[in-house]
Design an enzyme around this catalytic site. Structure first.
Site, short mmCIF file in Angstrom:
data_model
loop_
_atom_site.label_atom_id
_atom_site.label_comp_id
_atom_site.label_asym_id
_atom_site.label_seq_id
_atom_site.Cartn_x
_atom_site.Cartn_y
_atom_site.Cartn_z
N ARG A 152 -14.42 -11.24 2.93
CA ARG A 152 -13.74 -11.03 4.20
C ARG A 152 -14.22 -9.69 4.76
O ARG A 152 -14.44 -8.73 4.02
CB ARG A 152 -12.21 -10.99 4.01
CG ARG A 152 -11.62 -12.28 3.55
CD ARG A 152 -11.81 -13.40 4.55
NE ARG A 152 -10.94 -13.25 5.72
CZ ARG A 152 -11.02 -14.05 6.78
NH1 ARG A 152 -11.93 -15.03 6.84
NH2 ARG A 152 -10.21 -13.87 7.79
N ASP A 189 -8.96 -1.81 -6.79
CA ASP A 189 -8.39 -0.68 -6.07
C ASP A 189 -9.21 0.56 -6.42
O ASP A 189 -9.99 0.56 -7.38
CB ASP A 189 -6.93 -0.48 -6.49
CG ASP A 189 -6.02 -1.56 -5.93
OD1 ASP A 189 -6.32 -2.07 -4.83
OD2 ASP A 189 -5.02 -1.91 -6.59
N ARG A 219 -2.62 -5.79 10.91
CA ARG A 219 -1.75 -4.62 10.84
C ARG A 219 -2.21 -3.54 11.81
O ARG A 219 -3.34 -3.58 12.30
CB ARG A 219 -1.64 -4.05 9.42
CG ARG A 219 -2.93 -3.80 8.72
CD ARG A 219 -2.69 -3.44 7.23
NE ARG A 219 -3.96 -3.54 6.50
CZ ARG A 219 -4.08 -3.53 5.19
NH1 ARG A 219 -3.04 -3.41 4.40
NH2 ARG A 219 -5.27 -3.61 4.62
N GLU A 271 -6.16 -3.82 13.08
CA GLU A 271 -7.06 -4.38 12.08
C GLU A 271 -7.14 -5.89 12.25
O GLU A 271 -6.11 -6.57 12.24
CB GLU A 271 -6.44 -4.03 10.72
CG GLU A 271 -7.40 -3.98 9.60
CD GLU A 271 -6.74 -3.40 8.35
OE1 GLU A 271 -6.12 -2.31 8.42
OE2 GLU A 271 -6.83 -4.05 7.31
N TYR A 328 -11.79 -7.48 -6.58
CA TYR A 328 -10.81 -6.87 -5.68
C TYR A 328 -10.24 -5.63 -6.36
O TYR A 328 -9.08 -5.57 -6.71
CB TYR A 328 -9.72 -7.91 -5.39
CG TYR A 328 -8.73 -7.59 -4.28
CD1 TYR A 328 -8.77 -6.41 -3.55
CD2 TYR A 328 -7.74 -8.51 -3.96
CE1 TYR A 328 -7.86 -6.16 -2.55
CE2 TYR A 328 -6.82 -8.28 -2.95
CZ TYR A 328 -6.88 -7.09 -2.26
OH TYR A 328 -5.96 -6.85 -1.28
N ARG A 339 -0.09 -8.60 -6.61
CA ARG A 339 -0.32 -7.17 -6.38
C ARG A 339 0.94 -6.49 -5.85
O ARG A 339 1.09 -5.29 -5.97
CB ARG A 339 -1.42 -6.99 -5.32
CG ARG A 339 -2.81 -7.36 -5.75
CD ARG A 339 -3.74 -7.44 -4.54
NE ARG A 339 -3.88 -6.20 -3.79
CZ ARG A 339 -4.73 -5.22 -4.09
NH1 ARG A 339 -5.51 -5.32 -5.13
NH2 ARG A 339 -4.80 -4.14 -3.34
N ARG A 397 11.45 -6.32 -6.02
CA ARG A 397 12.44 -5.47 -6.69
C ARG A 397 13.85 -5.80 -6.24
O ARG A 397 14.08 -5.96 -5.05
CB ARG A 397 12.23 -4.00 -6.36
CG ARG A 397 10.91 -3.45 -6.70
CD ARG A 397 10.99 -1.92 -6.63
NE ARG A 397 9.66 -1.38 -6.83
CZ ARG A 397 8.89 -0.91 -5.86
NH1 ARG A 397 9.34 -0.87 -4.61
NH2 ARG A 397 7.70 -0.46 -6.15
N1 UDP Z 1 0.80 -9.70 1.81
C1 UDP Z 1 1.65 -10.44 2.60
N2 UDP Z 1 2.40 -9.82 3.56
C2 UDP Z 1 2.33 -8.49 3.75
C3 UDP Z 1 1.47 -7.71 2.95
C4 UDP Z 1 0.70 -8.34 1.99
O1 UDP Z 1 1.71 -11.65 2.46
O2 UDP Z 1 3.03 -7.99 4.66
C5 UDP Z 1 -0.02 -10.41 0.82
C6 UDP Z 1 -1.34 -10.89 1.38
O3 UDP Z 1 -1.65 -12.12 0.76
C7 UDP Z 1 -2.30 -9.82 0.95
C8 UDP Z 1 -1.76 -9.48 -0.43
O4 UDP Z 1 -0.35 -9.57 -0.27
O5 UDP Z 1 -3.62 -10.29 0.90
C9 UDP Z 1 -2.17 -8.14 -0.96
O6 UDP Z 1 -1.76 -7.13 -0.06
P1 UDP Z 1 -2.26 -5.64 -0.20
O7 UDP Z 1 -1.40 -4.79 0.66
O8 UDP Z 1 -2.38 -5.29 -1.63
O9 UDP Z 1 -3.72 -5.76 0.47
P2 UDP Z 1 -4.78 -4.61 0.87
O10 UDP Z 1 -3.99 -3.39 1.20
O11 UDP Z 1 -5.70 -4.48 -0.28
O12 UDP Z 1 -5.43 -5.17 2.08
#
Ligand code: UDP
Length: 367
Positions: A247, A354, A278, A304, A352, A170, A174
């Protein structure tokens, strides 16, 4: 009598309701919570739109979906660029030249690519079979250890080696100096909040809140030709084949007497010692990092915490590993035999999704 009964006033349900209304159908929407908008629900606190069920940043490459949502809201020009905090060391996300420079001191894209390749080779990964191997092969072991491993294990409550690789795909990687988290042509947050947007989608529909469909499904079914069910599919069937895993998330929301707590909407705590995943500072979703946001003397933040779902909790994320995917397949078979009932959305389809994918799916559903 209603043509369509929609169970769940979240995004999926609201888009179906709008389509049905526009087609002249008689629609009723019910939700067991006492508010509309499902998990995209926002609420104003201290003049700030607070994302009560976690950060929602609308982003899409789907022009049809983008045009569709413009009917219900004006979107601001927010661009998601989270910061990662690993034991007080700050890194840019997603993984880009700023991240690589901070991690290794590399300056050019070639140097960054060489560093990743060297670490991928040393780990001996050819065909990634799980999230850990996928992550190392995309960004190398250092970034995996500092920015992915701890965060992912907190978020999913499982080791990275037992999670599907698609979850980490996801995130963009870059070799440019670009902190935009999403590879999306269109991005933003509805001005005035998601609740107002969903309210507009539901305009003219009969909505009843605080009503649990599953507690009285016979009498609800008797009132409608067709039912759109957006709750958890396993719960619909009384968990008769077993529990699907989800989850859940717990938020600790605080109002602080300062204008600026962390200078960014999202800071991810990527080490495994910090118990939260976060911290969201909601005002920065709305105002951008400008004087207007700082003019508000207070700020609202949410810590969170990710937890394993248990009955009675709010489900947030389906755990799409092999075991749950197989169990979902069996529930889906049962669902296909329910004439008159269509299962949709993140919980109804155990995906999952979006927000834009939920909307696309609702726009394409045959109702
Ligand atoms: N992820 C990570 N570190 C980060 C942010 C995301 O390892 O700082 C990984 C983690 O496995 C997470 C996945 O990337 O479940 C997808 O993150 P995303 O931000 O898409 O999750 P959401 O915002 O849907 O909770």
């Amino acid at each position: 009598m209603y043509d369509i009964l929609i169970v769940g006033a979240g995004l999926y349900g609201a888009v179906i309701a709008r389509r049905a209304m526009d087609a002249g159908k008689k629609v009723m929407v019910i939700d067991r919570r006492n508010h509309i908008a499902g998990n995209v629900y926002t609420e104003k606190i201290e003049g700030i739109q607070v994302h009560r069920y976690g950060a929602h940043i609308f982003h899409t490459n789907n022009k049809e979906v983008w045009n569709y949502v413009q009917r219900f809201a004006t979107f601001n020009r927010f661009t998601n660029s989270p910061v990662a905090n690993f034991h007080g060391e700050l890194y840019s996300l997603p993984f880009n030249m700023y991240t690589f420079n901070k991690m290794w001191g590399v300056v050019t894209p070639e140097e960054a690519a060489a560093k990743i390749e060297e670490q991928r080779k040393a780990a001996g990964i050819t065909e990634p079979r799980n999230l850990e191997e996928q992550a190392i092969s995309l960004v190398g072991t250092d970034i995996y250890e500092k920015l992915i491993k701890g965060y992912t294990q907190k978020q999913w409550g499982r080791p990275c080696s037992e999670l599907p690789a698609f979850i980490i795909r996801r995130l963009p990687v870059r070799l440019t100096f670009d902190n935009n988290y999403f590879n999306a042509l269109y991005q933003g947050i509805p001005v005035g909040g998601y609740t107002a947007m969903v309210k507009k989608m539901l305009e003219g529909t009969e909505v009843r809140l605080g009503v649990d469909y599953l507690e009285d499904r016979e009498s609800w079914n008797a009132q409608a030709e067709k039912v759109i069910y957006t709750g958890a599919i396993d719960e619909y069937f009384g968990y008769r084949l077993g529990y699907l895993e989800y989850r859940s998330v717990r938020f600790e929301t605080q109002t602080l007497d300062k204008p600026n707590f962390q200078g960014n909407a999202a800071v991810n705590y990527t080490d495994s010692d910090t118990p939260w995943t976060r911290i969201i500072e909601h005002k920065w979703f709305e105002f951008g990092k400008d004087a207007q946001g700082n003019d508000l003397p207070k700020t609202v933040i949410s810590r969170e915490y990710s937890t394993e779902w248990k009955p009675g909790d709010e489900p947030y994320y389906p755990v799409n590993d092999d075991k749950n995917t197989a169990l979902y397949g069996r529930y889906k078979d049962l669902a296909s035999r329910e004439e008159r009932v269509l299962f949709g959305g993140r919980l109804g389809e155990y995906r999952y999704y979006d927000m834009d994918q939920v909307i696309a799916s609702a726009l394409n559903a045959s109702i």
